[in-house]
Design a protein around this motif. Structure first.
Motif, short mmCIF file in Angstrom:
data_model
loop_
_atom_site.label_atom_id
_atom_site.label_comp_id
_atom_site.label_asym_id
_atom_site.label_seq_id
_atom_site.Cartn_x
_atom_site.Cartn_y
_atom_site.Cartn_z
N PRO A 39 17.56 -26.46 31.89
CA PRO A 39 18.37 -25.28 32.23
C PRO A 39 18.98 -25.36 33.63
CG PRO A 39 16.31 -24.62 31.17
CD PRO A 39 16.20 -26.09 31.43
N LEU B 278 20.94 -27.38 25.68
CA LEU B 278 19.48 -27.44 25.77
C LEU B 278 18.90 -28.27 24.63
CD1 LEU B 278 18.78 -23.69 26.67
CD2 LEU B 278 18.96 -25.64 28.23
N ALA C 253 16.46 -18.90 25.53
CA ALA C 253 16.56 -19.67 26.77
C ALA C 253 18.02 -19.80 27.22
CB ALA C 253 15.93 -21.05 26.57
N ALA C 254 18.94 -19.96 26.26
CA ALA C 254 20.36 -20.03 26.61
C ALA C 254 20.85 -18.71 27.19
CB ALA C 254 21.18 -20.41 25.38
N VAL D 78 19.91 -18.45 30.79
CA VAL D 78 20.79 -19.25 31.65
C VAL D 78 22.08 -18.50 31.95
CG1 VAL D 78 22.13 -21.38 31.77
CG2 VAL D 78 19.81 -21.43 30.89
N ARG E 138 22.96 -24.93 34.49
CA ARG E 138 23.43 -23.97 35.50
C ARG E 138 24.29 -24.66 36.56
NH1 ARG E 138 21.54 -22.01 40.46
NH2 ARG E 138 21.92 -19.78 40.81
#
Length: 317
Positions: A230, A224, A191-192, A195, A234
């Motif tokens: 997220p 996170l 997930a990082a 981003v 951002r």
């Protein structure tokens, strides 16, 4: 007097004491010279701009520029551009240079006329000289043998198959450290990474390479892990970007990830608040479905009595 020094790593200017402690240069000229050495190339340094920045009068600034020019810290040349406009090209010398004797300190446009050569003088007759007397055998010196000169040797050339030497590349400074998550799960790092990849859509200057992404992904994962969505990560990395070019986007993002790291939630506290799920309501007047607490007027037609919907989404195969 005691000096309390601080080591600067960025945004600093090195100026020699030869200018700062010169007794023949006034304080205004020293201030103008130090300011011109500290600004970037291409900055306008006209008399009006310098007077507005430093707070001196234009006459004092003009006199200071002449003093710096006389001491070799400044050279100004008027040149003509392609469209015929005259501009002044100013060169600031951090070390004083001695002006050439045939180039006086002037701000006139530099011209290159063809010098006129003086006419060749008429050849004068050679004076009559008595012929030298022939040497007598007693006066003739003995001939001295001259040793032969060694043959000229050409410089040795490298062999054809020798590898060409290339200069060593300049060392690249390592990236600043980033925060680390307490439990670096693969889903969290993935997930990082998403981003980081999405940052280039907000600003193309934030493009990061694969190696930079591997370095920055743990820092985003730490955000996170602390319950930051997220979208918020951002926004924190892309808001308030400078107008100047970003030379090392990975170093810039590493600084923001470290400097703006949110606090960790208290032990046992939920990361996100549970959102209530409202029932699906159906308006029989305008045939509109919406989610809201029952009863709620229809947002489309204002019907005050919508009924709970019995709609069931179809299953896909």
């Amino acid at each position: 007097m005691v000096h309390e020094t601080t080591r600067h790593t960025r945004d600093f200017t090195v100026i020699g004491n030869r200018l700062l402690q010169n007794p023949d240069i006034g304080g205004v000229a020293i201030a103008v010279g130090c300011h011109m050495m500290s600004v970037a190339e291409g900055t306008s340094v006209t008399i009006r701009c310098l007077a507005d920045r430093l707070g001196f009068s234009r006459q004092k600034v003009a006199d200071a520029l002449h003093v710096l020019e006389e001491h070799g810290y400044l050279s100004r040349t008027v040149i003509r551009t392609a469209n015929g406009r005259l501009i002044t090209r100013t060169v600031v010398h951090h070390s004083p240079v001695t002006p050439a004797p045939d180039r006086p300190l002037s701000r006139r446009p530099a011209a290159s006329p063809t010098p006129e050569l003086p006419p060749d003088p008429a050849p004068s007759p050679a004076p009559e000289q008595d012929p030298a007397p022939a040497p007598t055998p007693a006066q003739t010196p003995p001939a001295t043998p001259t040793p032969p000169s060694p043959p000229a040797t050409a410089p040795a050339s490298p062999p054809a198959d020798a590898p060409a030497t290339t200069p060593a590349p300049a060392a690249v400074r390592p990236l600043p450290p980033v925060p680390r998550p307490g439990f670096p799960a693969q889903e969290l790092l993935r997930a990082a990474l998403l981003v980081l990849i999405d940052l280039r859509t907000a600003d193309r200057r934030l493009y990061v390479s694969e190696a930079d992404a591997r370095h920055l992904a743990p820092g985003v994962a730490a955000w996170l892990e602390r319950g930051v969505p997220p979208e918020t990560v951002r926004h924190a990395l892309t808001s308030g970007l400078p107008d100047v070019p970003i030379r090392r986007p990975a170093a810039f993002l590493a600084h923001r990830l470290t400097a703006h790291l949110p606090p960790a939630p208290p032990l046992g506290a939920p990361l996100t608040a549970a959102r209530p799920v409202h029932p699906l309501l159906h308006c029989e007047v305008c045939d509109t479905c919406f989610r809201a607490p029952h009863p709620t007027p229809c947002p489309a037609c204002g019907n005050p009595a919508p009924v709970p919907s019995a709609y069931t989404p179809p299953t896909t195969r």
